[in-house]
Design an enzyme around this catalytic site. Sequence first.
Site, PDB file in Angstrom:
ATOM      1  N   ASP A 150      12.800  15.177  44.850  1.00  0.00           N
ATOM      2  CA  ASP A 150      13.098  16.519  45.745  1.00  0.00           C
ATOM      3  C   ASP A 150      12.724  17.828  44.755  1.00  0.00           C
ATOM      4  O   ASP A 150      13.026  17.680  43.628  1.00  0.00           O
ATOM      5  CB  ASP A 150      14.338  16.483  46.320  1.00  0.00           C
ATOM      6  CG  ASP A 150      14.374  17.238  47.735  1.00  0.00           C
ATOM      7  OD1 ASP A 150      14.436  16.766  48.506  1.00  0.00           O
ATOM      8  OD2 ASP A 150      14.321  18.547  47.599  1.00  0.00           O
ATOM      9  N   ASP A 189       8.095  19.673  42.043  1.00  0.00           N
ATOM     10  CA  ASP A 189       7.587  20.474  42.955  1.00  0.00           C
ATOM     11  C   ASP A 189       6.360  19.628  43.222  1.00  0.00           C
ATOM     12  O   ASP A 189       5.111  19.535  42.767  1.00  0.00           O
ATOM     13  CB  ASP A 189       7.022  21.758  42.422  1.00  0.00           C
ATOM     14  CG  ASP A 189       6.488  22.598  43.426  1.00  0.00           C
ATOM     15  OD1 ASP A 189       5.938  22.228  44.527  1.00  0.00           O
ATOM     16  OD2 ASP A 189       6.275  23.846  43.159  1.00  0.00           O
ATOM     17  N   GLY A 198      13.115  24.431  56.869  1.00  0.00           N
ATOM     18  CA  GLY A 198      14.532  24.718  56.715  1.00  0.00           C
ATOM     19  C   GLY A 198      15.073  24.915  58.133  1.00  0.00           C
ATOM     20  O   GLY A 198      15.768  25.987  58.418  1.00  0.00           O
ATOM     21  N   SER A 252       6.357  15.298  62.717  1.00  0.00           N
ATOM     22  CA  SER A 252       7.439  15.948  63.576  1.00  0.00           C
ATOM     23  C   SER A 252       6.981  16.171  65.022  1.00  0.00           C
ATOM     24  O   SER A 252       5.655  16.000  65.231  1.00  0.00           O
ATOM     25  CB  SER A 252       7.384  17.476  62.807  1.00  0.00           C
ATOM     26  OG  SER A 252       7.996  18.410  63.646  1.00  0.00           O
ATOM     27  N   CYS A 272       6.855  18.698  66.371  1.00  0.00           N
ATOM     28  CA  CYS A 272       6.038  19.890  66.309  1.00  0.00           C
ATOM     29  C   CYS A 272       4.791  19.951  66.596  1.00  0.00           C
ATOM     30  O   CYS A 272       3.937  20.815  66.905  1.00  0.00           O
ATOM     31  CB  CYS A 272       6.603  20.753  65.251  1.00  0.00           C
ATOM     32  SG  CYS A 272       8.149  21.697  65.360  1.00  0.00           S
ATOM     33  N   TYR A 288       4.015  25.066  60.894  1.00  0.00           N
ATOM     34  CA  TYR A 288       4.524  23.973  60.652  1.00  0.00           C
ATOM     35  C   TYR A 288       4.015  22.803  61.353  1.00  0.00           C
ATOM     36  O   TYR A 288       3.513  21.698  60.818  1.00  0.00           O
ATOM     37  CB  TYR A 288       6.057  24.028  60.887  1.00  0.00           C
ATOM     38  CG  TYR A 288       6.917  22.620  60.383  1.00  0.00           C
ATOM     39  CD1 TYR A 288       6.943  22.339  59.099  1.00  0.00           C
ATOM     40  CD2 TYR A 288       7.293  21.856  61.457  1.00  0.00           C
ATOM     41  CE1 TYR A 288       7.462  21.167  58.886  1.00  0.00           C
ATOM     42  CE2 TYR A 288       8.033  20.607  61.148  1.00  0.00           C
ATOM     43  CZ  TYR A 288       8.247  20.212  59.726  1.00  0.00           C
ATOM     44  OH  TYR A 288       8.786  18.869  59.382  1.00  0.00           O
ATOM     45  N   LYS A 320       1.777  19.594  59.914  1.00  0.00           N
ATOM     46  CA  LYS A 320       1.952  18.125  60.146  1.00  0.00           C
ATOM     47  C   LYS A 320       0.849  17.438  61.022  1.00  0.00           C
ATOM     48  O   LYS A 320       0.564  16.213  60.630  1.00  0.00           O
ATOM     49  CB  LYS A 320       3.233  17.928  61.275  1.00  0.00           C
ATOM     50  CG  LYS A 320       4.207  18.443  60.167  1.00  0.00           C
ATOM     51  CD  LYS A 320       4.737  17.508  59.067  1.00  0.00           C
ATOM     52  CE  LYS A 320       6.009  17.721  58.538  1.00  0.00           C
ATOM     53  NZ  LYS A 320       6.436  16.819  57.475  1.00  0.00           N
TER      54      LYS A 320
END
Length: 168
Positions: free
Chosen positions: A35, A55, A80, A119, A121, A150, A154
Site C-alpha cells: 500500500d 507507490d 477517498g 467499481s 462507478c 474515477y 475504472k
Amino acid sequence: MTSGKILVCGAGGFIGGHLVAELLNRGQHDIRAVDLKPLQEWYQHFPGVENLQLDLQDKAACEQACRGAQSIYNLAADMGGMGFIENNKALCMLSVLINTHLLLAAKSFAAERFFFASSACVYNADKQRDPNVTALKEADAYPAMPEDGYGWEKLFSERMCRHFREDF
C-alpha cells in the site's frame, strides 16, 4: 487454494486488509501486502506477511511488488470516498498508472492470475438515478457514461485487463 506468492495491492485499506485476513484464514501464508500509506496507517496488517509501502503509480515499484507473485489482487487506487472523487478527478484518473504498470509487471514476471477490483462507478450514471433500484449487470456499463474521473479510469482499466488477458 492458490499456491505460490500472493500479492495484495491496496492491502492497507479496509477491503484489502480483510482480503489478507481471509487469505491467511484459508491457509495462505506466502503473502506480499502493498500500500502507499505508511504501515502505521494501514487498516490492519499481520505478522508473517511481507508488508511493503510502495507507490504503485511507479513502474519500478510495480515490478518490485510483482516479482515472484503467482496471483495478484489489485485493489489499489487513489480513492477517498465520494467527496474525494468528486473533487479530485485528475488524481483519480492517474490510478490508471497503477493498473497499467501492474499489468505490465504481471506479464513480465509471468503471473498466473490477475484480479482487478473495479467499481459500480463504471456503470452508466443514468441507470443509477432511479430511486426504484434495479440491479445492474455487466452490460449496463455500455453505452459508456460512467462517473467522471474515477469511473472512467475504472472502465478503461477493465478494458485494459480484458485486452491483456486476450493478447497475453
